[in-house]
Design a protein around this motif. Structure first.
Motif, PDB file in Angstrom:
ATOM      1  N   THR A 169       0.845  -1.189   0.000  1.00 46.45           N
ATOM      2  CA  THR A 169       0.000   0.000   0.000  1.00 46.45           C
ATOM      3  C   THR A 169       0.882   1.241   0.000  1.00 46.45           C
ATOM      4  O   THR A 169       2.074   1.192   0.335  1.00 46.45           O
ATOM      5  CB  THR A 169      -0.897   0.053   1.253  1.00 46.45           C
ATOM      6  OG1 THR A 169      -0.071   0.150   2.424  1.00 46.45           O
ATOM      7  CG2 THR A 169      -1.767  -1.196   1.359  1.00 46.45           C
ATOM      8  N   TRP A 170       0.273   2.390  -0.364  1.00 44.88           N
ATOM      9  CA  TRP A 170       1.030   3.636  -0.333  1.00 44.88           C
ATOM     10  C   TRP A 170       1.354   4.022   1.104  1.00 44.88           C
ATOM     11  O   TRP A 170       2.348   4.702   1.371  1.00 44.88           O
ATOM     12  CB  TRP A 170       0.266   4.750  -1.040  1.00 44.88           C
ATOM     13  CG  TRP A 170      -1.028   5.142  -0.386  1.00 44.88           C
ATOM     14  CD1 TRP A 170      -2.271   4.709  -0.707  1.00 44.88           C
ATOM     15  CD2 TRP A 170      -1.188   6.056   0.706  1.00 44.88           C
ATOM     16  NE1 TRP A 170      -3.207   5.289   0.118  1.00 44.88           N
ATOM     17  CE2 TRP A 170      -2.568   6.128   0.986  1.00 44.88           C
ATOM     18  CE3 TRP A 170      -0.305   6.822   1.460  1.00 44.88           C
ATOM     19  CZ2 TRP A 170      -3.089   6.914   2.002  1.00 44.88           C
ATOM     20  CZ3 TRP A 170      -0.827   7.617   2.473  1.00 44.88           C
ATOM     21  CH2 TRP A 170      -2.195   7.666   2.736  1.00 44.88           C
ATOM     22  N   TYR A 200       4.558   2.459   1.843  1.00 47.70           N
ATOM     23  CA  TYR A 200       5.620   3.202   1.155  1.00 47.70           C
ATOM     24  C   TYR A 200       5.997   4.450   1.955  1.00 47.70           C
ATOM     25  O   TYR A 200       7.183   4.729   2.183  1.00 47.70           O
ATOM     26  CB  TYR A 200       5.140   3.591  -0.244  1.00 47.70           C
ATOM     27  CG  TYR A 200       6.246   3.941  -1.209  1.00 47.70           C
ATOM     28  CD1 TYR A 200       6.711   3.010  -2.126  1.00 47.70           C
ATOM     29  CD2 TYR A 200       6.831   5.205  -1.204  1.00 47.70           C
ATOM     30  CE1 TYR A 200       7.722   3.316  -3.014  1.00 47.70           C
ATOM     31  CE2 TYR A 200       7.842   5.531  -2.084  1.00 47.70           C
ATOM     32  CZ  TYR A 200       8.281   4.589  -2.991  1.00 47.70           C
ATOM     33  OH  TYR A 200       9.287   4.903  -3.863  1.00 47.70           O
ATOM     34  N   LYS A 229       5.030  -8.421   3.630  1.00 42.97           N
ATOM     35  CA  LYS A 229       3.813  -8.119   2.865  1.00 42.97           C
ATOM     36  C   LYS A 229       2.599  -8.803   3.489  1.00 42.97           C
ATOM     37  O   LYS A 229       1.510  -8.229   3.544  1.00 42.97           O
ATOM     38  CB  LYS A 229       3.969  -8.567   1.411  1.00 42.97           C
ATOM     39  CG  LYS A 229       4.931  -7.711   0.602  1.00 42.97           C
ATOM     40  CD  LYS A 229       4.958  -8.180  -0.845  1.00 42.97           C
ATOM     41  CE  LYS A 229       5.932  -7.364  -1.666  1.00 42.97           C
ATOM     42  NZ  LYS A 229       5.982  -7.814  -3.080  1.00 42.97           N
ATOM     43  N   TYR A 287       1.336  -6.488  -7.744  1.00 46.21           N
ATOM     44  CA  TYR A 287      -0.014  -6.315  -7.226  1.00 46.21           C
ATOM     45  C   TYR A 287      -0.033  -5.406  -6.008  1.00 46.21           C
ATOM     46  O   TYR A 287       0.852  -5.456  -5.155  1.00 46.21           O
ATOM     47  CB  TYR A 287      -0.620  -7.673  -6.856  1.00 46.21           C
ATOM     48  CG  TYR A 287      -2.098  -7.611  -6.614  1.00 46.21           C
ATOM     49  CD1 TYR A 287      -2.981  -7.369  -7.663  1.00 46.21           C
ATOM     50  CD2 TYR A 287      -2.622  -7.762  -5.339  1.00 46.21           C
ATOM     51  CE1 TYR A 287      -4.346  -7.303  -7.452  1.00 46.21           C
ATOM     52  CE2 TYR A 287      -3.981  -7.704  -5.112  1.00 46.21           C
ATOM     53  CZ  TYR A 287      -4.840  -7.467  -6.172  1.00 46.21           C
ATOM     54  OH  TYR A 287      -6.194  -7.399  -5.959  1.00 46.21           O
ATOM     55  N   GLU A 288      -1.064  -4.574  -5.945  1.00 41.51           N
ATOM     56  CA  GLU A 288      -1.249  -3.668  -4.814  1.00 41.51           C
ATOM     57  C   GLU A 288      -2.276  -4.279  -3.870  1.00 41.51           C
ATOM     58  O   GLU A 288      -3.459  -4.393  -4.201  1.00 41.51           O
ATOM     59  CB  GLU A 288      -1.741  -2.303  -5.294  1.00 41.51           C
ATOM     60  CG  GLU A 288      -2.006  -1.327  -4.158  1.00 41.51           C
ATOM     61  CD  GLU A 288      -2.650  -0.047  -4.628  1.00 41.51           C
ATOM     62  OE1 GLU A 288      -3.015   0.775  -3.769  1.00 41.51           O
ATOM     63  OE2 GLU A 288      -2.805   0.131  -5.850  1.00 41.51           O
ATOM     64  N   SER A 298      -4.287  -3.504  -1.502  1.00 44.20           N
ATOM     65  CA  SER A 298      -5.096  -2.533  -0.778  1.00 44.20           C
ATOM     66  C   SER A 298      -6.544  -2.993  -0.770  1.00 44.20           C
ATOM     67  O   SER A 298      -6.977  -3.764  -1.638  1.00 44.20           O
ATOM     68  CB  SER A 298      -4.993  -1.146  -1.415  1.00 44.20           C
ATOM     69  OG  SER A 298      -5.610  -1.134  -2.686  1.00 44.20           O
ATOM     70  N   THR A 313      -8.571  -2.168  -3.989  1.00 44.50           N
ATOM     71  CA  THR A 313      -8.155  -3.010  -5.116  1.00 44.50           C
ATOM     72  C   THR A 313      -8.729  -4.414  -4.994  1.00 44.50           C
ATOM     73  O   THR A 313      -9.203  -4.995  -5.982  1.00 44.50           O
ATOM     74  CB  THR A 313      -6.626  -3.080  -5.189  1.00 44.50           C
ATOM     75  OG1 THR A 313      -6.101  -1.757  -5.321  1.00 44.50           O
ATOM     76  CG2 THR A 313      -6.169  -3.904  -6.380  1.00 44.50           C
TER      77      THR A 313
END
Length: 296
Positions: free
Chosen positions: A90-91, A94, A175, A250-251, A253, A256
């Motif tokens: 996810t952002w 980040y 992750k 792949y994100e 979130s 998503t």
């Protein structure tokens, strides 16, 4: 035509929900303060009147600019952030990592100017960690944990009318750890007696990874893997493996996942199959989210 309209409607709801949820999380005090501390040195170094008040060489030259060493350190922070955050789920993940690297660099940069600046900065970072910890999901979840391949396949095939969303994870994967609260929140919002959520540790049960072709090596890009089962069979998985055996980025979130697994429409379809009596019974037992909330 109706299917096309329904798909576009679901896509629009997912995009809108994603934007709303991301904006809501972005303004959380943790992220605001964390980012303020991360960029504090650069802001103070480049903006007047702070640069002339705090930094001796700037006061002497009259120019608010970074020196060569400061440029090198900040470029290094940018590079290490990009390298270490490839495939970030996810952002928020980040930004959290960027904040950590930037704050470590700022300690060194403030020390170069004055040990007193460094001490003040470290104290502020410590206060932020104590008073504004990272927000985590602590609400309810509706997840069933499987105790092996046989247990999982037996449970999924017991009633083939049920739809299962299963997360394959390991305890050592960062992750998977970051994904855990997202999957828990997802299960709490979308669970129904015939729309169920499960998890299985493929680090512990290696035969599960072998059966479903999920690699568990240190460099794998398949963790976590989320699979949707209908009629007891796999119908969709993320991350997707293409015809050339390449794994897509792949994100992980919540918006998503809602979009890719079409959970809004799946939830409504499962409710219809349950019937009014079962739904009324569920509503009497516990308060369920409204349909509008499901579409966020």
């Amino acid at each position: 035509m109706e299917m096309r309209v329904a798909y576009l409607s679901s896509l629009a709801r997912a995009v809108l929900g994603r934007g709303t949820m991301d904006a809501r999380r972005f303004v959380h005090p943790y992220f605001v303060v964390n980012m303020a501390l991360a960029v504090s040195f650069m802001v103070l170094r480049l903006l007047r009147p702070f640069c002339t008040m705090l930094f001796k060489n700037t006061a002497e030259s009259g120019q608010c600019e970074l020196d060569l060493r400061e440029h090198e350190v900040l470029i290094f922070v940018g590079c290490i952030t990009v390298i270490k955050n490839r495939g970030a789920p996810t952002w928020q993940h980040y930004l959290k990592k960027f904040g950590t690297y930037a704050k470590v660099a700022n300690v060194f940069l403030f020390y170069r100017q004055s040990p007193a600046y460094m001490i003040v900065y470290v104290v502020l970072c410590a206060l932020q960690m104590v008073l504004l910890p990272e927000p985590i999901y602590s609400g309810p979840s509706k997840i069933e944990y499987f105790s092996g391949l046989d247990n999982m396949e037996k449970t999924i095939s017991e009633d083939k009318r049920n739809v299962w969303i299963v997360c394959f994870f390991t305890t050592w994967s960062m992750k998977c750890i970051d994904m855990a609260p997202i999957f828990a929140e997802l299960s709490a919002q979308y669970w129904l007696p015939n729309l169920r959520f499960g998890k299985i540790d493929i680090g512990r049960f290696s035969n599960v990874g072998e059966k479903y072709a999920i690699a568990t090596g240190a460099w794998t890009r398949q963790l976590p893997t989320i699979i949707c089962f209908k009629d007891g069979k796999e119908v969709l998985r993320r991350p997707f493996i293409d015809s050339k055996n390449r794994i897509e980025k792949y994100e992980y979130s919540m918006p998503t996942l809602i979009q890719d697994f079409d959970l809004n429409n799946e939830y409504e379809a499962c409710k219809v199959r349950l019937g009014k009596k079962v739904l009324e019974s569920l509503n009497n037992e516990q308060e369920k989210p409204t349909g509008s909330k499901k579409k966020d």
